[in-house]
Design an enzyme around this catalytic site. Structure first.
Site, PDB file in Angstrom:
ATOM      1  CG  ASP A  82      -1.889   1.166   1.142  1.00 16.49           C
ATOM      2  OD1 ASP A  82      -2.630   1.328   2.191  1.00 16.49           O
ATOM      3  OD2 ASP A  82      -2.345   1.595  -0.024  1.00 16.49           O
ATOM      4  CE  LYS A  98      -2.510   4.963   2.011  1.00 22.55           C
ATOM      5  NZ  LYS A  98      -4.189   4.846   2.162  1.00 22.55           N
ATOM      6  N   GLY A 116       0.212   9.161   1.291  1.00 24.63           N
ATOM      7  CA  GLY A 116      -0.134   9.479   2.869  1.00 24.63           C
ATOM      8  C   GLY A 116       0.586   8.504   3.612  1.00 24.63           C
TER       9      GLY A 116
HETATM   10  C1  LIG Z   1       3.216  16.425  14.003  1.00 24.07           C
HETATM   11  O1  LIG Z   1       3.226  15.473  13.364  1.00 24.07           O
HETATM   12  C2  LIG Z   1       1.906  15.224  12.395  1.00 24.07           C
HETATM   13  C3  LIG Z   1       1.279  16.131  12.597  1.00 24.07           C
HETATM   14  C4  LIG Z   1       0.016  16.071  11.960  1.00 24.07           C
HETATM   15  C5  LIG Z   1      -1.097  17.101  11.591  1.00 24.07           C
HETATM   16  O2  LIG Z   1      -1.063  18.010  12.013  1.00 24.07           O
HETATM   17  N1  LIG Z   1      -2.558  16.557  11.761  1.00 24.07           N
HETATM   18  C6  LIG Z   1      -3.507  17.432  11.586  1.00 24.07           C
HETATM   19  C7  LIG Z   1      -4.453  16.959  10.778  1.00 24.07           C
HETATM   20  C8  LIG Z   1      -5.937  17.938  10.834  1.00 24.07           C
HETATM   21  N2  LIG Z   1      -6.257  18.055  11.963  1.00 24.07           N
HETATM   22  C9  LIG Z   1      -7.453  18.979  12.074  1.00 24.07           C
HETATM   23  C10 LIG Z   1      -5.351  18.549  13.124  1.00 24.07           C
HETATM   24  C11 LIG Z   1      -4.138  17.420  13.056  1.00 24.07           C
HETATM   25  C12 LIG Z   1      -0.297  14.899  11.213  1.00 24.07           C
HETATM   26  C13 LIG Z   1       0.832  13.906  11.053  1.00 24.07           C
HETATM   27  C14 LIG Z   1       1.868  13.900  11.732  1.00 24.07           C
HETATM   28  N3  LIG Z   1       2.884  13.360  12.015  1.00 24.07           N
HETATM   29  C15 LIG Z   1       2.889  11.824  12.078  1.00 24.07           C
HETATM   30  C16 LIG Z   1       1.887  10.912  11.859  1.00 24.07           C
HETATM   31  C17 LIG Z   1       2.024   9.668  11.722  1.00 24.07           C
HETATM   32  C18 LIG Z   1       3.299   9.164  12.051  1.00 24.07           C
HETATM   33  C19 LIG Z   1       4.393   9.784  12.169  1.00 24.07           C
HETATM   34  N4  LIG Z   1       4.173  11.155  11.987  1.00 24.07           N
HETATM   35  C20 LIG Z   1       3.176   7.701  11.638  1.00 24.07           C
HETATM   36  C21 LIG Z   1       4.298   6.672  11.794  1.00 24.07           C
HETATM   37  N5  LIG Z   1       1.709   7.469  11.444  1.00 24.07           N
HETATM   38  N6  LIG Z   1       1.148   8.684  11.639  1.00 24.07           N
HETATM   39  C22 LIG Z   1      -0.347   8.646  11.253  1.00 24.07           C
HETATM   40  C23 LIG Z   1      -0.932   7.488  11.893  1.00 24.07           C
HETATM   41  C24 LIG Z   1      -2.398   7.592  11.795  1.00 24.07           C
HETATM   42 CL1  LIG Z   1      -3.405   6.397  12.413  1.00 24.07          CL
HETATM   43  C25 LIG Z   1      -3.001   8.498  10.973  1.00 24.07           C
HETATM   44  C26 LIG Z   1      -2.200   9.700  10.372  1.00 24.07           C
HETATM   45  C27 LIG Z   1      -2.679  10.490   9.340  1.00 24.07           C
HETATM   46  C28 LIG Z   1      -2.892  11.938   9.734  1.00 24.07           C
HETATM   47  C29 LIG Z   1      -3.670  12.766   9.212  1.00 24.07           C
HETATM   48  C30 LIG Z   1      -3.931  12.582   7.808  1.00 24.07           C
HETATM   49  C31 LIG Z   1      -3.607  11.240   7.413  1.00 24.07           C
HETATM   50  C32 LIG Z   1      -2.909  10.041   8.140  1.00 24.07           C
HETATM   51  C33 LIG Z   1      -2.886   8.876   7.486  1.00 24.07           C
HETATM   52  N7  LIG Z   1      -1.653   8.678   6.945  1.00 24.07           N
HETATM   53  O3  LIG Z   1      -3.633   7.785   7.901  1.00 24.07           O
HETATM   54  C34 LIG Z   1      -0.728   9.610  10.549  1.00 24.07           C
END
Ligand SMILES: COc1cc(C(=O)NC2CCN(C)CC2)ccc1Nc1cc2c(cn1)c(C)nn2-c1cc(Cl)cc(-c2ccccc2C(N)=O)c1
Length: 301
Positions: free
Chosen positions: A151, A153, A155
């Protein structure tokens, strides 16, 4: 309080503010909500002893009742904890309490390539070469350890403060058991799904090469190669290998995209072959990227 979604009688299990890992005796302070994916919620977790900050993936056990969900969770943990490479998200531990399963992961403060893509659309060739090289080094480690991510991608490609790429989310990953094994099942819907999975043929490492082709195309062109209004139409285009590379894409990038997006998996190059491809070796490769790239195109003169 707003009407909650759960039944009146069962109390909603909140995630505690202070989370204790019973096996290491480490205490974490739950911080900012980072996002959610699948069953998991992600928060900043601060180790109260040394103030290190991690990304904590937390899954409520009430969601892991079916054995298949439990097995998938333990497969993700078992595969991720076996990996250790600069461009794979660091795995720092996992534990559970009566209500949740906790996975302690490397925090990537600049989020993922998805947010960068949404903000910038098409990237320059040097930026694309920079991120693709780090993705290839990470995928080389996975394939050398007989792991298929399945997967890959935007994200799932996280970015840290040093603008380094880290492959995360091993929720659909699998291990190749014996030389030449072809996987027959995949429970989940990869974003950049390869034609051999759609046509229910056996699949292996080549599905990751296909996803890398979709990622390369998306970074350079600014939109995915098989995007349509509906998932069904997108799947039709993938099966027909129906995609178009705009004229503005350079000849070396075009040639590499065509090699990666071949319908026949046996024709696709290995990771080592992509690392040696002219697109990777004959163009400017930045050693680092400024964080300004998150918002505007850099000038490399
Ligand atoms: C400061 O670091 C970060 C800030 C933000 C941030 O500012 N988010 C904002 C989004 C809008 N809302 C309103 C407020 C919060 C997102 C990810 C960060 N860092 C980070 C996340 C990580 C990891 C390492 N680092 C690992 C490893 N896994 N994830 C992770 C885990 C899960 Cl369960 C979800 C998601 C996820 C978060 C948001 C969108 C998409 C996803 C996604 N890829 O699924 C990401």
């Amino acid at each position: 309080a707003a009407m909650s979604s759960h039944a009146k009688d069962e109390p909603k299990k909140e995630i505690p503010d202070i989370i204790l890992d019973p096996s290491t005796r480490r205490k974490y302070q739950r911080g900012k909500f980072l996002g959610k994916g699948g069953f998991a919620k992600c928060y900043e977790l601060t180790d109260l002893k040394n103030k290190d900050i991690f990304a904590g993936k937390i899954v409520a056990k009430t969601l892991l009742v079916k054995s298949t969900q439990k097995e998938k969770m333990s497969q993700e943990i078992s595969i991720h904890r076996s990996l250790r490479e600069k461009h794979v998200v660091g795995f720092h531990g996992y534990f559970e309490d009566s209500d949740n399963v906790y996975i302690i992961l490397e925090l990537c403060r600049r989020r993922s390539l998805m947010e960068l893509h949404k903000r910038r659309k098409a990237l320059t060739e040097p930026e694309t070469r920079y991120f693709l090289k780090q993705l290839l080094l990470g995928v080389k480690h996975l394939h050398d350890k007989k792991v298929i991510h399945r997967d890959l991608k935007l994200g799932n490609l996280f970015i840290n403060d040093e603008m380094e790429l880290k492959i995360g989310d091993f929720g659909l990953a699998t291990r190749v058991g014996y030389e030449g094994e072809r996987k027959r099942t995949l429970c989940g819907t990869p974003n950049y799904i390869a034609p051999e999975i759609l046509c229910k043929k056996g699949h292996s490492y080549e599905v990751d090469i296909w996803s890398i082709g979709c990622i390369l195309y998306t970074l350079l062109v600014g939109k995915p190669p098989f995007e349509t209004q509906t998932l069904k139409d997108t799947y039709m285009k993938i099966k027909k290998n129906d995609y178009h590379i705009p004229g503005r894409v350079g000849p070396l990038a075009r040639s590499l995209i065509q090699k990666l997006l071949q319908g026949d998996p046996t024709c696709r190059p290995t990771v080592d072959m992509i690392i040696a491809d002219d697109f990777m070796t004959m163009g400017y490769m930045p050693t680092r990227l400024p964080t300004s790239c998150l918002t505007m195109a850099p000038r490399f003169d």
